[in-house]
Design a protein around this motif. Structure first.
Motif, PDB file in Angstrom:
ATOM      1  N   PRO A 160       4.553  58.213  70.842  1.00  0.00           N
ATOM      2  CA  PRO A 160       5.635  59.228  70.429  1.00  0.00           C
ATOM      3  C   PRO A 160       6.670  58.401  70.303  1.00  0.00           C
ATOM      4  O   PRO A 160       7.039  57.303  70.712  1.00  0.00           O
ATOM      5  CB  PRO A 160       5.581  59.905  71.804  1.00  0.00           C
ATOM      6  N   PRO A 161       7.867  58.854  69.771  1.00  0.00           N
ATOM      7  CA  PRO A 161       9.025  58.041  69.437  1.00  0.00           C
ATOM      8  C   PRO A 161       9.825  57.800  70.791  1.00  0.00           C
ATOM      9  O   PRO A 161       9.886  58.784  71.356  1.00  0.00           O
ATOM     10  CB  PRO A 161       9.814  58.572  68.406  1.00  0.00           C
ATOM     11  N   GLY A 162      10.393  56.673  70.721  1.00  0.00           N
ATOM     12  CA  GLY A 162      11.448  56.319  72.233  1.00  0.00           C
ATOM     13  C   GLY A 162      12.754  56.070  71.373  1.00  0.00           C
ATOM     14  O   GLY A 162      13.027  56.113  70.348  1.00  0.00           O
ATOM     15  N   PRO A 163      13.798  56.060  72.451  1.00  0.00           N
ATOM     16  CA  PRO A 163      15.092  55.478  72.247  1.00  0.00           C
ATOM     17  C   PRO A 163      14.987  54.189  71.257  1.00  0.00           C
ATOM     18  O   PRO A 163      15.837  54.099  70.582  1.00  0.00           O
ATOM     19  CB  PRO A 163      15.697  55.291  73.691  1.00  0.00           C
ATOM     20  N   ALA A 164      14.474  53.332  71.326  1.00  0.00           N
ATOM     21  CA  ALA A 164      14.307  52.067  70.602  1.00  0.00           C
ATOM     22  C   ALA A 164      13.996  52.627  69.222  1.00  0.00           C
ATOM     23  O   ALA A 164      14.733  51.831  68.202  1.00  0.00           O
ATOM     24  CB  ALA A 164      13.251  51.067  71.196  1.00  0.00           C
ATOM     25  N   HIS A 165      13.143  53.106  68.788  1.00  0.00           N
ATOM     26  CA  HIS A 165      13.040  53.617  67.557  1.00  0.00           C
ATOM     27  C   HIS A 165      14.133  54.320  66.862  1.00  0.00           C
ATOM     28  O   HIS A 165      14.605  53.964  65.711  1.00  0.00           O
ATOM     29  CB  HIS A 165      11.761  54.799  67.505  1.00  0.00           C
ATOM     30  N   GLN A 166      14.827  55.149  67.656  1.00  0.00           N
ATOM     31  CA  GLN A 166      15.975  55.865  67.104  1.00  0.00           C
ATOM     32  C   GLN A 166      17.070  54.778  66.994  1.00  0.00           C
ATOM     33  O   GLN A 166      17.831  54.984  65.816  1.00  0.00           O
ATOM     34  CB  GLN A 166      16.212  56.838  68.235  1.00  0.00           C
ATOM     35  N   LYS A 167      17.112  54.061  68.020  1.00  0.00           N
ATOM     36  CA  LYS A 167      18.303  52.977  67.785  1.00  0.00           C
ATOM     37  C   LYS A 167      18.381  52.155  66.357  1.00  0.00           C
ATOM     38  O   LYS A 167      19.136  51.732  65.774  1.00  0.00           O
ATOM     39  CB  LYS A 167      18.622  52.482  69.124  1.00  0.00           C
ATOM     40  N   SER A 168      16.853  51.592  66.285  1.00  0.00           N
ATOM     41  CA  SER A 168      16.601  50.886  65.170  1.00  0.00           C
ATOM     42  C   SER A 168      16.844  51.688  63.778  1.00  0.00           C
ATOM     43  O   SER A 168      17.479  51.062  62.806  1.00  0.00           O
ATOM     44  CB  SER A 168      15.167  50.313  65.199  1.00  0.00           C
ATOM     45  N   ALA A 169      16.374  52.743  63.869  1.00  0.00           N
ATOM     46  CA  ALA A 169      16.598  53.613  62.495  1.00  0.00           C
ATOM     47  C   ALA A 169      18.112  53.915  62.463  1.00  0.00           C
ATOM     48  O   ALA A 169      18.510  53.668  61.148  1.00  0.00           O
ATOM     49  CB  ALA A 169      15.896  55.040  62.740  1.00  0.00           C
ATOM     50  N   GLN A 170      18.873  54.160  63.289  1.00  0.00           N
ATOM     51  CA  GLN A 170      20.506  54.399  63.093  1.00  0.00           C
ATOM     52  C   GLN A 170      20.865  53.206  62.629  1.00  0.00           C
ATOM     53  O   GLN A 170      21.673  53.042  61.789  1.00  0.00           O
ATOM     54  CB  GLN A 170      20.917  54.834  64.471  1.00  0.00           C
ATOM     55  N   LEU A 171      20.722  51.751  63.178  1.00  0.00           N
ATOM     56  CA  LEU A 171      21.010  50.661  62.648  1.00  0.00           C
ATOM     57  C   LEU A 171      20.734  50.486  61.116  1.00  0.00           C
ATOM     58  O   LEU A 171      21.683  49.882  60.351  1.00  0.00           O
ATOM     59  CB  LEU A 171      20.603  49.543  63.585  1.00  0.00           C
ATOM     60  N   HIS A 172      19.669  50.979  60.759  1.00  0.00           N
ATOM     61  CA  HIS A 172      19.055  50.735  59.473  1.00  0.00           C
ATOM     62  C   HIS A 172      19.844  51.567  58.602  1.00  0.00           C
ATOM     63  O   HIS A 172      20.314  51.200  57.363  1.00  0.00           O
ATOM     64  CB  HIS A 172      17.591  51.071  59.183  1.00  0.00           C
ATOM     65  N   CYS A 173      20.145  52.635  59.081  1.00  0.00           N
ATOM     66  CA  CYS A 173      21.003  53.752  58.083  1.00  0.00           C
ATOM     67  C   CYS A 173      22.319  53.227  58.132  1.00  0.00           C
ATOM     68  O   CYS A 173      22.897  53.450  56.902  1.00  0.00           O
ATOM     69  CB  CYS A 173      20.800  55.164  58.885  1.00  0.00           C
ATOM     70  N   LEU A 174      22.884  52.708  59.062  1.00  0.00           N
ATOM     71  CA  LEU A 174      24.340  52.128  58.968  1.00  0.00           C
ATOM     72  C   LEU A 174      24.420  51.027  58.201  1.00  0.00           C
ATOM     73  O   LEU A 174      25.362  50.667  57.449  1.00  0.00           O
ATOM     74  CB  LEU A 174      24.996  52.020  60.284  1.00  0.00           C
ATOM     75  N   TYR A 175      23.437  50.010  58.395  1.00  0.00           N
ATOM     76  CA  TYR A 175      23.170  48.965  57.179  1.00  0.00           C
ATOM     77  C   TYR A 175      23.212  49.486  55.819  1.00  0.00           C
ATOM     78  O   TYR A 175      24.013  48.734  54.905  1.00  0.00           O
ATOM     79  CB  TYR A 175      21.936  48.283  57.796  1.00  0.00           C
ATOM     80  N   GLY A 176      22.481  50.519  55.489  1.00  0.00           N
ATOM     81  CA  GLY A 176      22.925  51.351  54.552  1.00  0.00           C
ATOM     82  C   GLY A 176      21.916  50.800  53.026  1.00  0.00           C
ATOM     83  O   GLY A 176      21.962  51.404  51.862  1.00  0.00           O
ATOM     84  N   VAL A 177      21.242  49.698  53.272  1.00  0.00           N
ATOM     85  CA  VAL A 177      20.388  49.163  52.225  1.00  0.00           C
ATOM     86  C   VAL A 177      19.072  49.469  52.652  1.00  0.00           C
ATOM     87  O   VAL A 177      18.446  48.803  53.562  1.00  0.00           O
ATOM     88  CB  VAL A 177      20.812  47.809  51.988  1.00  0.00           C
ATOM     89  N   PRO A 178      18.192  50.228  52.024  1.00  0.00           N
ATOM     90  CA  PRO A 178      16.724  50.276  52.455  1.00  0.00           C
ATOM     91  C   PRO A 178      15.928  49.219  52.136  1.00  0.00           C
ATOM     92  O   PRO A 178      15.878  48.526  51.458  1.00  0.00           O
ATOM     93  CB  PRO A 178      16.291  51.486  51.228  1.00  0.00           C
ATOM     94  N   MET A 179      15.313  49.178  53.517  1.00  0.00           N
ATOM     95  CA  MET A 179      14.440  47.851  53.534  1.00  0.00           C
ATOM     96  C   MET A 179      13.032  48.500  53.140  1.00  0.00           C
ATOM     97  O   MET A 179      12.418  49.280  53.757  1.00  0.00           O
ATOM     98  CB  MET A 179      14.258  47.297  54.967  1.00  0.00           C
ATOM     99  N   LEU A 180      12.570  48.084  51.861  1.00  0.00           N
ATOM    100  CA  LEU A 180      11.368  48.630  51.124  1.00  0.00           C
ATOM    101  C   LEU A 180      10.038  48.159  51.312  1.00  0.00           C
ATOM    102  O   LEU A 180       9.079  48.554  51.016  1.00  0.00           O
ATOM    103  CB  LEU A 180      11.740  48.787  49.714  1.00  0.00           C
ATOM    104  N   TYR A 181      10.073  47.271  52.387  1.00  0.00           N
ATOM    105  CA  TYR A 181       8.798  46.565  52.685  1.00  0.00           C
ATOM    106  C   TYR A 181       8.851  46.501  54.158  1.00  0.00           C
ATOM    107  O   TYR A 181       9.782  46.212  54.769  1.00  0.00           O
ATOM    108  CB  TYR A 181       8.706  45.216  52.028  1.00  0.00           C
ATOM    109  N   ALA A 182       7.421  46.437  54.865  1.00  0.00           N
ATOM    110  CA  ALA A 182       7.329  46.565  56.183  1.00  0.00           C
ATOM    111  C   ALA A 182       7.801  45.239  56.700  1.00  0.00           C
ATOM    112  O   ALA A 182       8.176  45.352  57.953  1.00  0.00           O
ATOM    113  CB  ALA A 182       5.741  46.798  56.474  1.00  0.00           C
ATOM    114  N   TYR A 183       7.682  44.173  56.060  1.00  0.00           N
ATOM    115  CA  TYR A 183       8.307  42.662  56.524  1.00  0.00           C
ATOM    116  C   TYR A 183       9.538  42.452  55.743  1.00  0.00           C
ATOM    117  O   TYR A 183       9.225  42.081  54.507  1.00  0.00           O
ATOM    118  CB  TYR A 183       7.153  41.838  56.590  1.00  0.00           C
ATOM    119  N   PRO A 184      10.595  42.154  56.065  1.00  0.00           N
ATOM    120  CA  PRO A 184      11.538  41.829  55.240  1.00  0.00           C
ATOM    121  C   PRO A 184      11.452  40.360  54.783  1.00  0.00           C
ATOM    122  O   PRO A 184      10.659  39.589  55.379  1.00  0.00           O
ATOM    123  CB  PRO A 184      13.136  41.721  56.284  1.00  0.00           C
TER     124      PRO A 184
END
Length: 508
Positions: A160-184
């Motif tokens: 189940p998703p937790g707060p850490a998942h949501q916080k990381s996703a929000q940071l990614h959205c604010l970063y604004g450049v889609p990370m298109l691979y599982a490993y940067p």
């Protein structure tokens, strides 16, 4: 003369230009500098304002804010991902606070950018250019965990998703450049680590579209809390499709696809100098969201046969707590130009954020590519009407609701969230679906961002520089590649009608 022999006001002025990480060492040098720095809120304010944006609010703990920013830089200089991961909570709170306090600095990062520079955003862009920081803080949502585990172990289940998942996703959205691979990073880019199929499995899973989520990017708890993992998945799907079409390098799409922290803070949108705003209207002046103007919209969807099979095939129906498998069957992408004006402003309702009103708008939209699949989206041909409203959620996020209107009847609806807050340049991301919440779909991702406050001057020369994508009119879906300079010159005559239409739309 020694530094400590100077008058206190001169020492104060000199220390105001010290780099924030170095300021912490000054009190350890001698008693004079200890007393000059310790408890000196005015000095911390001076150092902060010399290196970062002036906060939009006056209630700031300058010493703590500066210490947090120094700590952020220290954490992000650690060598390994594992040494950083435990700091996600602190990094999330510091980054979001830094963006909320960002202000524009006048110059634009490039000519066609619809936001000026921000020292806060420049700092964050530098910090998150490091692959270990991207892995530690931007790629820890459920879909990234699935991608990294799925192609190794062949499993589809997830916790189940937790707060850490949501916080990381929000940071990614604010970063604004889609990370298109599982490993940067280019070292681990493989076909099996592509993120788009996993993001599609969330975006096109009809189980994500419920009354409790308002069929939008919200949590499944009958509130209006944003589900940042849904927003992240939308961003990945749209960014991947724009890149496949070769549109990510065009100025009009560059902010959405390529520039980190591009306008993801409140008030970042600033009209281009070439913009000429129409005569002010009372409603437009009262609109706090900056709605009136021209917006570029992207809509993606699966062929309905693929969509239906993915959601309703009897042999492949996982339990509710199990994610659907990754899907990679190809999508269609439509570019739509919208021109909208404010029509009505009302006080917020009891379920809305109370800081700002609810603002209604209407307008017209038209596809920039008429080569439609006859079965999938024939309703979107030609010029259509749009209407909708913008309001705050109780969390303070900016929520957009839009309707596409055909023959006076609402047909499609979308629910979206504006990244960066009120009047941000980054744009609005969400889900589109049947306005009657048809349980059979279709549904998919959408985004739109503002490109003009109103009419424009400069005519065709401006449009050619800012929106060179008329080639879409004559290309089959999915096969588009950006033309070379010579090809653009050869197609000049054929593009003129399109530019004439677009200029007419922008000028009303």
């Amino acid at each position: 003369m020694l530094l400590i022999e100077l008058p206190p006001e001169i020492i104060h002025h000199i220390l105001g230009y010290v780099n924030p990480p170095d300021l912490a060492w000054c009190p350890r040098i001698c008693k004079t500098l200890y007393h000059a720095v310790t408890g000196n809120s005015a000095l911390f304010k001076l150092v902060y304002l010399h290196h970062f944006d002036k906060p939009q609010t006056g209630d700031v703990d300058w010493a703590q804010s500066l210490k947090d920013l120094v700590r952020l830089q220290v954490i992000c200089r650690r060598d390994s991902v594992e040494a950083k991961k435990s700091e996600l909570d602190f990094v999330h709170s510091t980054v979001t606070a830094l963006l909320k306090n960002a202000t524009t600095q006048g110059a634009r990062p490039f000519v066609s950018a619809t936001h000026p520079r921000s020292r806060n955003a420049d700092l964050l862009s530098s910090i998150f250019s490091t692959e270990t920081n991207q892995s530690a803080f931007l790629c820890r949502s459920i879909i990234y965990e699935r991608a990294r585990a799925e192609f190794r172990a062949g499993v589809h289940s997830h916790a189940p998703p937790g707060p850490a998942h949501q916080k990381s996703a929000q940071l990614h959205c604010l970063y604004g450049v889609p990370m298109l691979y599982a490993y940067p990073g280019v070292g681990r880019v493989t076909r099996s680590s592509r993120m788009s199929p996993f993001a599609c499995s969330k975006v096109y899973d009809l189980r994500q579209y419920t009354r409790r989520t308002k069929w939008g990017p919200f949590m499944d708890d009958d509130t209006d809390r944003v589900d940042w993992e849904k927003v992240e998945a939308i961003m990945i799907v749209l960014g991947n499709n724009l890149r496949k079409l070769g549109l990510d390098h065009y100025p009009i799409c560059r902010l959405f696809c390529q520039v980190p922290f591009a306008g993801t803070w409140p008030g970042s949108y600033k009209a281009l100098p070439i913009d000429t705003v129409a005569e002010p209207e009372e409603l437009k002046l009262l609109d706090p969201y900056g709605i009136t103007g021209t917006w570029l919209r992207v809509v993606c969807f699966l062929d309905y046969t693929d969509f239906f099979a993915y959601n309703f095939a009897p042999e492949d129906q996982p339990p509710p707590h199990i994610a659907r498998p990754a899907i990679d069957v190809g999508e269609a992408t439509r570019l739509i130009l919208m021109r909208v004006v404010v029509t009505k402003i009302e006080p917020p309702g009891p379920e809305d954020g109370q800081e700002l009103p609810v603002v209604y708008f209407k307008g017209v939209s038209r596809s920039l590519d008429d080569s439609y699949d006859e079965n999938a989206n024939s309703d979107l041909r030609g010029t259509i009407q749009v209407r909708g409203c913008v309001r705050l959620t109780r969390e303070g996020e900016v929520r957009w609701t839009t309707f596409s209107v055909f023959a006076g009847m609402e047909r499609w609806r979308s629910e979206s969230i504006q990244l960066g807050g009120v009047k941000s340049a980054k744009g609005v991301l969400g889900n589109w679906f049947d306005k009657d919440f048809d349980p059979r779909g279709p549904a998919g991702p959408t985004a739109f961002w503002k490109i003009s406050d109103g009419s424009t001057t400069g005519g065709t020369s401006f449009l050619r520089e800012y929106m060179p994508m008329a080639e879409l009119l004559d290309e089959a879906d999915g096969d588009f590649e950006p033309s070379s300079e010579n090809e653009e010159n050869e197609n000049e005559d054929s593009e003129s009608d399109w530019f004439d239409w677009l200029q007419g739309e922008l000028n009303g």
